[in-house]
Design an enzyme around this catalytic site. Structure first.
Site, short mmCIF file in Angstrom:
data_model
loop_
_atom_site.label_atom_id
_atom_site.label_comp_id
_atom_site.label_asym_id
_atom_site.label_seq_id
_atom_site.Cartn_x
_atom_site.Cartn_y
_atom_site.Cartn_z
N ASP A 1 2.17 4.62 1.16
CA ASP A 1 2.59 4.42 -0.43
C ASP A 1 1.38 4.46 -1.31
O ASP A 1 1.65 5.21 -2.30
CB ASP A 1 3.52 3.21 -0.39
CG ASP A 1 4.63 3.42 0.52
OD1 ASP A 1 4.90 4.21 1.33
OD2 ASP A 1 5.07 2.11 0.95
N TYR B 1 10.96 -5.36 8.51
CA TYR B 1 9.66 -4.58 8.70
C TYR B 1 8.80 -5.06 9.37
O TYR B 1 8.09 -4.68 10.20
CB TYR B 1 9.18 -4.17 7.13
CG TYR B 1 8.13 -3.09 6.94
CD1 TYR B 1 8.42 -1.89 6.74
CD2 TYR B 1 6.84 -3.85 7.27
CE1 TYR B 1 7.11 -1.04 6.85
CE2 TYR B 1 5.68 -3.05 7.10
CZ TYR B 1 6.08 -1.45 6.92
OH TYR B 1 4.80 -0.67 6.76
N SER C 1 8.50 1.84 -5.31
CA SER C 1 8.19 1.32 -6.46
C SER C 1 7.13 0.30 -6.73
O SER C 1 6.35 0.07 -7.52
CB SER C 1 9.66 0.43 -6.97
OG SER C 1 10.00 -0.28 -6.21
N ASP D 1 1.89 4.88 9.80
CA ASP D 1 0.61 4.48 8.94
C ASP D 1 -0.18 3.31 9.72
O ASP D 1 -1.37 3.70 9.85
CB ASP D 1 0.80 4.43 7.67
CG ASP D 1 1.92 3.36 7.19
OD1 ASP D 1 2.49 2.84 7.98
OD2 ASP D 1 2.02 3.23 5.99
N ALA E 1 14.84 0.85 -3.17
CA ALA E 1 15.49 2.21 -2.57
C ALA E 1 14.47 2.82 -1.65
O ALA E 1 14.86 3.99 -1.23
CB ALA E 1 15.79 3.07 -3.91
C1 GLA Z 1 6.88 1.36 3.90
C2 GLA Z 1 5.40 0.89 3.81
C3 GLA Z 1 4.48 2.16 4.44
C4 GLA Z 1 5.09 2.70 5.56
C5 GLA Z 1 6.48 3.04 5.32
C6 GLA Z 1 7.18 3.14 6.75
O1 GLA Z 1 7.10 2.41 2.77
O2 GLA Z 1 5.05 0.37 2.74
O3 GLA Z 1 3.42 1.48 4.81
O4 GLA Z 1 4.87 1.78 6.87
O5 GLA Z 1 7.30 1.71 5.01
O6 GLA Z 1 6.75 4.45 7.34
#
Ligand code: GLA
Length: 394
Positions: A171, A220, A126, A36, A122
């Protein structure tokens, strides 16, 4: 289970006013991981875990926010809302207020009760469900008429700039625009999307490895900067590459050797994942479940080996799933480093599948997995007043 009636009563008892109620779902991502923020493609579905937001206006100049899950309430003068994060649950609704104010929306005085059942940490979003539920609730008290795609962008901004996690749009977007029984293929550059029905004979089985993950800081953000490093290098050779969405496998063949080895692997995951995600949407739409399943397994392998964002526990869950009859495809879903796997399973096999997965996982790791039989749900919405007795069905 999330009880709309109980949440409404808790709000009324505490704040003395009957609230308007809103719900925003968590999500599972079927395919398209860490694509994304590279302006690529994702294919999530909203699930029937959600955050409820009960809101009523106040006559004083206070903002009161109560979390049922954390059994805590905070109050602020509406003109002195916090402008930085405290690394607690309240950052999500406060981040939302901060970006709304920045966007020129006057914040009214209100009482807000939040109650959710999206498992925390998880990988089922959320945080996005809290942000989106809070934002649609607050907006309902203002005159601002903001389309849902913009709500998603503002909530992403709250996550990035207030909470401090450099996440993409997936998300918040699916929490806003998800549709019952559908997956959503999103082009994260144009924000155009199409809905693909999930065949009614398939269940979305989500297996929680119980290995916690967190987005704020940590792995991340490291992955994201590795991706940016690789993108910058490719851009030197081909300036039209703005983000990895614009790069091809051939670009990596030509210039990948100039990258640090781990950067090359991260870029390879994203470039190939974009191709897989578009192909998976086509396969879902044309009913080619065999191809869809194969792409999910390939996506997991790429996430594990190239992006190095899996964990041994999630690999075990995916391996176990692959041996079960009726399992179309399985992979680690969400930001990675723990969390849940998503499994597309024939309805008739879903019960046995879940039992076998739980047993096999316990034997291999000693951990008791939570397994959720979900179905694809609607995005954020107002809950009608008459929906007195309704529980968010599961
Ligand atoms: C998390 C982030 C999303 C995306 C995913 C990995 O959920 O909030 O924006 O980058 O990781 O696909």
């Amino acid at each position: 289970m999330l009880d709309v009636t109980a949440t409404r009563s808790l709000h009324t008892q505490r704040f003395g006013q009957s609230p308007a109620m809103f719900a925003a779902p968590g999500r599972v991502n079927i395919i398209g991981e860490h694509t994304d923020y590279a302006d690529g493609f994702v294919m999530p579905a909203a699930i029937d875990f959600a955050t409820l937001a009960a809101i009523s206006p106040r006559t004083d100049t206070t903002v009161a926010i109560r979390s049922i899950n954390f059994d805590e309430e905070v109050t602020y003068p509406v003109d002195h809302l916090p402008t930085s994060a405290s690394h607690q649950w309240r950052d999500y609704p406060l981040g939302v207020l901060s970006v709304l104010r920045e966007a020129g929306v006057p914040i009214p005085a209100f009482s807000l009760t939040l109650n959710g059942d999206v498992p925390i940490g998880a990988g089922l979003s959320s945080s996005a469900s809290i942000e989106v539920a809070s934002m649609v609730a607050v907006l309902s008290l203002t005159r601002a008429d903001i389309p849902m795609t913009r709500v998603a962008q503002l909530c992403q901004r709250a996550e990035n700039h207030f909470v401090g996690a450099s996440t993409g749009i997936m998300d918040q977007f699916i929490a806003c625009c998800g549709a019952e029984d559908h997956a959503l293929l999103l082009d994260c550059r144009s924000l155009e999307y199409r809905l693909a029905p999930i065949p009614s004979h398939l269940s979305l089985v989500i297996a929680n490895s119980m290995v916690k993950h967190s987005h704020a800081g940590g792995e991340y953000n490291t992955r994201r900067s590795e991706v940016e490093e690789g993108t910058a290098l490719l851009r030197r050779h081909r300036p039209e590459i703005r983000l990895l969405r614009d790069a091809t496998p051939d670009d990596l063949v030509r210039w990948g050797q100039e990258m640090r080895p781990e950067v090359l692997k991260r870029c390879r995951h994203i470039i190939t994942e974009n191709i897989r995600t578009v192909a998976a949407a086509d396969a879902l739409e044309s009913g080619d479940l065999k191809t869809l399943g194969r792409l999910m397994y390939e996506a997991h392998a790429s996430y594990r080996d190239d992006f190095e964002a899996s964990c041994p526990e999630c690999d075990i869950l995916v391996d176990l799933a692959g041996k079960e009859p009726g399992c179309i495809g399985a992979r680690l879903t969400g930001g990675g480093f723990g969390g849940c796997t998503v499994n597309l399973v024939e309805n008739s096999q879903a019960g046995t599948f879940s039992e076998h997965l739980r047993e096999g996982y316990r034997e291999a790791t000693g951990i008791e997995a939570d397994i959720y039989l979900c179905h694809a749900s609607a995005g954020a919405h107002r809950i009608p007043e008459t929906e007195g007795e309704t529980q968010l069905a599961r």
